[in-house]
Design a protein around this motif. Structure first.
Motif, PDB file in Angstrom:
ATOM      1  N   MET A   1       0.921  -1.293   0.288  1.00 35.13           N
ATOM      2  CA  MET A   1       0.430   0.250   0.027  1.00 35.13           C
ATOM      3  C   MET A   1       0.895   1.575  -0.050  1.00 35.13           C
ATOM      4  O   MET A   1       1.026   2.597  -1.093  1.00 35.13           O
ATOM      5  N   ARG A   2       2.041   1.068   0.652  1.00 34.71           N
ATOM      6  CA  ARG A   2       2.808   2.155   0.708  1.00 34.71           C
ATOM      7  C   ARG A   2       3.490   2.873  -0.507  1.00 34.71           C
ATOM      8  O   ARG A   2       3.780   3.565  -0.904  1.00 34.71           O
ATOM      9  N   ARG A   3       4.133   1.912  -0.691  1.00 33.00           N
ATOM     10  CA  ARG A   3       4.923   1.680  -2.252  1.00 33.00           C
ATOM     11  C   ARG A   3       3.664   2.108  -2.855  1.00 33.00           C
ATOM     12  O   ARG A   3       4.144   3.110  -4.117  1.00 33.00           O
ATOM     13  N   THR A   4       2.647   1.886  -3.146  1.00 30.79           N
ATOM     14  CA  THR A   4       2.121   2.244  -4.534  1.00 30.79           C
ATOM     15  C   THR A   4       1.382   4.015  -4.265  1.00 30.79           C
ATOM     16  O   THR A   4       1.461   4.524  -5.308  1.00 30.79           O
ATOM     17  N   PHE A   5       1.488   4.251  -3.429  1.00 35.47           N
ATOM     18  CA  PHE A   5       0.902   5.282  -3.032  1.00 35.47           C
ATOM     19  C   PHE A   5       2.060   6.361  -3.015  1.00 35.47           C
ATOM     20  O   PHE A   5       1.666   7.575  -3.430  1.00 35.47           O
ATOM     21  N   ALA A   6       2.955   5.899  -2.051  1.00 36.84           N
ATOM     22  CA  ALA A   6       4.463   6.888  -2.620  1.00 36.84           C
ATOM     23  C   ALA A   6       4.893   6.729  -3.881  1.00 36.84           C
ATOM     24  O   ALA A   6       5.246   8.278  -4.968  1.00 36.84           O
ATOM     25  N   LEU A   7       4.773   5.746  -4.856  1.00 31.13           N
ATOM     26  CA  LEU A   7       4.752   6.026  -6.289  1.00 31.13           C
ATOM     27  C   LEU A   7       3.959   7.238  -6.923  1.00 31.13           C
ATOM     28  O   LEU A   7       4.539   8.389  -7.967  1.00 31.13           O
ATOM     29  N   SER A   8       2.482   6.448  -6.646  1.00 35.75           N
ATOM     30  CA  SER A   8       1.827   7.292  -7.774  1.00 35.75           C
ATOM     31  C   SER A   8       1.611   8.844  -6.839  1.00 35.75           C
ATOM     32  O   SER A   8       1.752   9.832  -7.741  1.00 35.75           O
ATOM     33  N   VAL A   9       1.387   8.978  -5.683  1.00 34.23           N
ATOM     34  CA  VAL A   9       0.704   9.796  -5.092  1.00 34.23           C
ATOM     35  C   VAL A   9       1.882  11.017  -4.271  1.00 34.23           C
ATOM     36  O   VAL A   9       2.054  12.140  -4.645  1.00 34.23           O
ATOM     37  N   GLU A  10       2.179  10.694  -3.894  1.00 31.07           N
ATOM     38  CA  GLU A  10       2.956  11.657  -3.502  1.00 31.07           C
ATOM     39  C   GLU A  10       4.174  12.226  -4.625  1.00 31.07           C
ATOM     40  O   GLU A  10       5.012  13.028  -3.789  1.00 31.07           O
ATOM     41  N   SER A  11       4.750  10.860  -5.293  1.00 30.98           N
ATOM     42  CA  SER A  11       5.961  12.020  -5.855  1.00 30.98           C
ATOM     43  C   SER A  11       5.081  12.695  -6.844  1.00 30.98           C
ATOM     44  O   SER A  11       5.293  13.786  -7.014  1.00 30.98           O
ATOM     45  N   PHE A  12       4.217  12.717  -6.781  1.00 36.56           N
ATOM     46  CA  PHE A  12       3.670  13.676  -7.844  1.00 36.56           C
ATOM     47  C   PHE A  12       3.628  14.900  -7.384  1.00 36.56           C
ATOM     48  O   PHE A  12       3.958  15.927  -7.576  1.00 36.56           O
ATOM     49  N   LEU A  13       2.692  15.093  -5.764  1.00 37.35           N
ATOM     50  CA  LEU A  13       2.211  16.335  -5.564  1.00 37.35           C
ATOM     51  C   LEU A  13       3.939  16.664  -5.226  1.00 37.35           C
ATOM     52  O   LEU A  13       3.962  18.080  -4.887  1.00 37.35           O
ATOM     53  N   LEU A  14       5.589  15.925  -4.317  1.00 38.17           N
ATOM     54  CA  LEU A  14       6.983  16.502  -5.031  1.00 38.17           C
ATOM     55  C   LEU A  14       7.324  17.239  -6.283  1.00 38.17           C
ATOM     56  O   LEU A  14       7.996  18.413  -5.522  1.00 38.17           O
TER      57      LEU A  14
ATOM     58  N   LEU B   1      -5.338  10.781  -7.112  1.00 39.56           N
ATOM     59  CA  LEU B   1      -4.370  11.714  -8.141  1.00 39.56           C
ATOM     60  C   LEU B   1      -5.918  12.537  -8.341  1.00 39.56           C
ATOM     61  O   LEU B   1      -5.381  13.769  -8.953  1.00 39.56           O
ATOM     62  N   GLU B   2      -6.600  11.903  -9.056  1.00 37.50           N
ATOM     63  CA  GLU B   2      -8.016  12.850  -9.770  1.00 37.50           C
ATOM     64  C   GLU B   2      -8.179  13.939  -8.981  1.00 37.50           C
ATOM     65  O   GLU B   2      -8.619  15.009  -9.516  1.00 37.50           O
ATOM     66  N   SER B   3      -8.258  13.637  -7.108  1.00 31.84           N
ATOM     67  CA  SER B   3      -8.212  14.975  -6.060  1.00 31.84           C
ATOM     68  C   SER B   3      -7.559  15.709  -6.461  1.00 31.84           C
ATOM     69  O   SER B   3      -8.296  17.545  -6.501  1.00 31.84           O
ATOM     70  N   LEU B   4      -6.705  15.114  -6.537  1.00 31.66           N
ATOM     71  CA  LEU B   4      -5.242  16.342  -6.397  1.00 31.66           C
ATOM     72  C   LEU B   4      -5.637  16.992  -7.813  1.00 31.66           C
ATOM     73  O   LEU B   4      -4.906  18.623  -7.343  1.00 31.66           O
ATOM     74  N   VAL B   5      -6.169  16.760  -8.971  1.00 26.53           N
ATOM     75  CA  VAL B   5      -5.723  17.669 -10.156  1.00 26.53           C
ATOM     76  C   VAL B   5      -6.837  18.584 -10.106  1.00 26.53           C
ATOM     77  O   VAL B   5      -6.863  20.109 -10.030  1.00 26.53           O
ATOM     78  N   ARG B   6      -8.314  18.347  -9.293  1.00 19.07           N
ATOM     79  CA  ARG B   6      -8.840  19.536  -8.878  1.00 19.07           C
ATOM     80  C   ARG B   6      -8.535  20.873  -8.641  1.00 19.07           C
ATOM     81  O   ARG B   6      -8.110  22.202  -8.278  1.00 19.07           O
ATOM     82  N   THR B   7      -7.803  20.035  -6.978  1.00 19.71           N
ATOM     83  CA  THR B   7      -7.221  21.210  -5.909  1.00 19.71           C
ATOM     84  C   THR B   7      -6.042  21.997  -6.359  1.00 19.71           C
ATOM     85  O   THR B   7      -6.430  23.412  -6.282  1.00 19.71           O
ATOM     86  N   LEU B   8      -5.139  21.318  -7.249  1.00 21.50           N
ATOM     87  CA  LEU B   8      -4.161  21.571  -7.930  1.00 21.50           C
ATOM     88  C   LEU B   8      -4.569  22.725  -8.573  1.00 21.50           C
ATOM     89  O   LEU B   8      -3.983  23.474  -8.888  1.00 21.50           O
ATOM     90  N   ALA B   9      -5.453  23.038  -9.731  1.00 20.80           N
ATOM     91  CA  ALA B   9      -5.931  23.374 -10.914  1.00 20.80           C
ATOM     92  C   ALA B   9      -6.382  24.867  -9.517  1.00 20.80           C
ATOM     93  O   ALA B   9      -6.078  26.051 -10.688  1.00 20.80           O
ATOM     94  N   VAL B  10      -6.559  24.526  -8.980  1.00 20.02           N
ATOM     95  CA  VAL B  10      -7.804  25.911  -8.200  1.00 20.02           C
ATOM     96  C   VAL B  10      -6.117  26.526  -7.699  1.00 20.02           C
ATOM     97  O   VAL B  10      -6.052  28.047  -8.276  1.00 20.02           O
ATOM     98  N   GLU B  11      -5.396  26.004  -6.976  1.00 25.15           N
ATOM     99  CA  GLU B  11      -4.157  26.447  -6.017  1.00 25.15           C
ATOM    100  C   GLU B  11      -3.704  27.143  -6.905  1.00 25.15           C
ATOM    101  O   GLU B  11      -2.481  27.961  -7.068  1.00 25.15           O
TER     102      GLU B  11
END
Length: 254
Positions: A104-117, A158-168
């Motif tokens: 679980m941690r590897r999946t989210f680290a690779l896809s979500v955490e790395s994206f935001l970084l 990631l799709e949720s972050l797309v919406r948040t980051l689009a506004v920010e």
């Protein structure tokens, strides 16, 4: 095009096709990869032949320091960034109840955490450049796909972050969008399905109004559009690109 792009997972599949499409438009493309140096070098050669420039950059996206080093290399060498394509993903393909904590941690680290970084590092590199960020989601974020539960959850995040980051990031002149491909014929799909892939692809093609499964080039063209000037009024959207499959189908077995 004359722009600078970074494509993670750029040595194969959708990432490879995207890197080559952007290179054909004249871009300098940093080709993110983890292990297959030869494949990344091959994409770089093809990018040059297409009229652009390809630069392999090795980074383990599960490692925050490696992500930072990759972004710093882009800053030092290119001086800025016009397009970030977050395409890399991996998971343990198991039922949700069989997932271990490290999976679980590897999946989210690779896809979500790395994206935001990457986004945090990319924003100053995009200052004054009308930047674009494109995230690769997946069919498993909106439909049940066997063994994809954790990866689908990461893609939905990631799709949720797309919406948040689009506004920010709108005040910074940066657009942020996602692409949700349906089944695409890639090495990963063939490996996951094994010898059953031709049968699976045929069944999915029959179920799809367009009459076939997707090709990496289908998705690469959408990335190029979202990165271009004609798409500047689109932000915060995740575009489903599946030949109409989600309009007529339920669960899939790929």
């Amino acid at each position: 095009m004359g722009r600078v792009a970074l494509v993670t997972g750029g040595s194969r599949g959708i990432g490879r096709a995207t890197a080559l499409r952007l290179a054909a438009d004249g871009a300098t493309v940093y080709i993110g990869y983890k292990q297959n140096e030869e494949a990344a070098a091959d994409v770089a050669r093809l990018a040059a032949a297409a009229g652009g420039r390809g630069i392999p950059v090795r980074a383990d996206l599960e490692d925050a320091q490696a992500v930072a080093a990759m972004m710093e290399r882009v800053r030092v060498e290119a001086g800025g960034l016009d397009l970030l394509v977050a395409n890399a993903a991996a998971t343990a393909f198991k039922p949700a109840l069989d997932q271990r904590l490290h999976n679980m941690r590897r999946t989210f680290a690779l896809s979500v955490e790395s994206f935001l970084l990457m986004v945090q590092a990319a924003v100053p590199l995009m200052a004054g450049r009308q930047g674009a960020i494109v995230v690769m989601s997946g069919y498993d974020s909106i439909r049940f796909v066997p063994l994809h539960g954790v990866l689908g959850a990461a893609k939905a995040a990631l799709e949720s972050l797309v919406r948040t980051l689009a506004v920010e990031l709108a005040p910074e002149g940066i657009v942020v969008n996602g692409i949700c491909p349906g089944p695409v014929e890639t090495d990963s799909a063939r490996i996951m399905c094994g010898e059953a892939w031709p049968e699976v692809a045929s069944a999915l093609g029959r179920a799809t109004p367009a009459g076939r499964v997707g090709r990496p080039e289908d998705v690469a063209g959408i990335v190029a559009f979202l990165a271009g000037p004609e798409a500047r009024w689109i932000t915060g959207q995740t575009i489903v690109a599946d030949g109409g499959l989600t309009l007529v189908s339920g669960p899939v077995s790929v």
